[in-house]
Design an enzyme around this catalytic site. Structure first.
Site, PDB file in Angstrom:
ATOM      1  CE  LYS A  71      -0.572  -3.410  -7.035  1.00  8.03           C
ATOM      2  NZ  LYS A  71      -1.551  -4.258  -6.922  1.00  8.03           N
ATOM      3  CB  VAL A  72       7.228  -5.795  -4.626  1.00 10.19           C
ATOM      4  CG1 VAL A  72       8.453  -6.456  -3.830  1.00 10.19           C
ATOM      5  CG2 VAL A  72       5.776  -5.898  -3.688  1.00 10.19           C
TER       6      VAL A  72
END
Length: 344
Positions: free
Chosen positions: A296-297
């Site tokens: 996600k990051v």
């Protein structure tokens, strides 16, 4: 020393300076003061990146707390390209936009008396229940303008509602978003005054459908068409993960549809202002480092969590940006999302 230090702590002196300068200098102190200063620097980098679509996840009860005009300011000045909000934040602002008021109270007030006098409490704030119902009635009035059985994503529903409010001269978050071309998504829209309004119309035979798969597909498509994606999280909850899942879905689309097994388009810049902590295992308090494991990051992302009440952080950050003249370099053009909606 150099292998485990990040430079000197610089003691702050009291002197004349702008809030922008203060926030920059706070990045050289310690604890959450440093976190706030570092988050502010990440935001500046985020806004200056020209190839960057910025999502804002908005949770909590910010509108009742006097923060909604700050959120509206972020939208109007295009510091954000996409707003993902709880239903509460984009309905309870309308109460004040209609001319009604929220009132300060004591957290120890007698709630039985509030119930008797038809006041609803949000910790140290109250609103008149009958005025709140007028806001829900306005949403219901809008729903009646939609064709029976119409199918909408929450983005489409809120775009049309923003148009409706704008034509009535009611200046709220969604009407500002309508004018600015900023799509608003609300994955738990019915968990709010919207749900009550839609339910009452449903009971009386005027039924509309919110298609959440279509909603998510539209949100993911924004990510697919973007060169980079970034996020500002006010609180956590469903809005935070809805945005996080854009990165996950981008990876899955690449794998299942294009056969690319090592494709990632994670968030490149991320800041979060939250009062939740990570040890309980919930998403609201989950660290941005944990989000790296999900794709996600980005492992190389510029990121910072600040453990602070958003009613403290939002006024400081917004006024810092204003005093420093920080502008968005190139907002994303998402006009393609609204094609044909005016005719619905």
């Amino acid at each position: 020393m150099e292998e485990f230090t990040l430079g000197e702590v610089k003691t702050l002196e009291v002197k004349e300076r702008t809030l922008h300068q203060l926030l920059l200098e706070m990045s050289d102190v310690s604890f959450q003061g440093r976190a706030l200063g570092e988050a502010y620097r990440v935001l500046i980098d985020m806004f200056e990146d020209p190839d960057n679509t910025i999502f804002m996840g908005l949770a909590g009860s910010m509108s009742t707390a006097g923060m909604w005009r700050i959120v509206k300011w972020f939208v109007e000045n295009r510091y954000v390209d996409v707003l993902v909000s709880t239903g509460a934040n984009i309905s309870e602002d309308i109460v004040e936009a209609m001319g009604f008021k929220y009132y300060k109270t004591y957290p120890t007030v007698d709630d039985a008396k509030l119930l008797e006098r038809k006041f609803d409490r949000f910790y140290d704030t109250v609103v008149n229940e009958l005025e709140y119902r007028q806001m829900e009635g306005l949403i219901g009035e809008f729903i009646e303008t939609l064709p029976e059985g119409g199918v909408y994503s929450t983005m489409e529903f809120l775009y049309l509602f923003g148009k409706f409010l704008n034509e009535k001269g009611i200046d709220s978050i969604v009407s500002a978003a309508y004018r600015a071309g900023v799509p608003v998504f609300s994955p738990a829209l019915v968990d709010s005054g919207y749900g009550i309004a839609a339910f009452l119309k449903y009971r009386r035979g005027h039924r509309i459908v919110l298609d959440m798969v279509k909603d998510f597909a539209q949100l993911v498509e924004i990510g697919l068409r973007s060169k980079k994606i970034s996020a500002i999280y006010i609180g956590g909850g469903v809005p935070k993960d809805y945005v996080n899942l854009v990165a996950v879905a981008n990876t899955l689309v690449a794998e299942y549809e294009r056969g690319e097994h090592d494709y990632y388009k994670p968030l490149e810049y991320v800041v979060q202002f939250t009062t939740d902590s990570p040890q309980w295992g919930g998403l609201s308090g989950a660290t941005l480092e944990e989000a790296v494991s999900w794709g996600k990051v980005s492992p190389k992302a510029k990121k910072r969590v600040v453990y602070v009440d958003a009613t403290i952080a939002l006024p400081l950050i917004s006024h810092g940006l204003l005093s420093g003249g920080v502008k968005r370099r190139r907002p994303a053009d998402l006009s393609w999302l609204f094609s044909g909606l005016e005719k619905k």
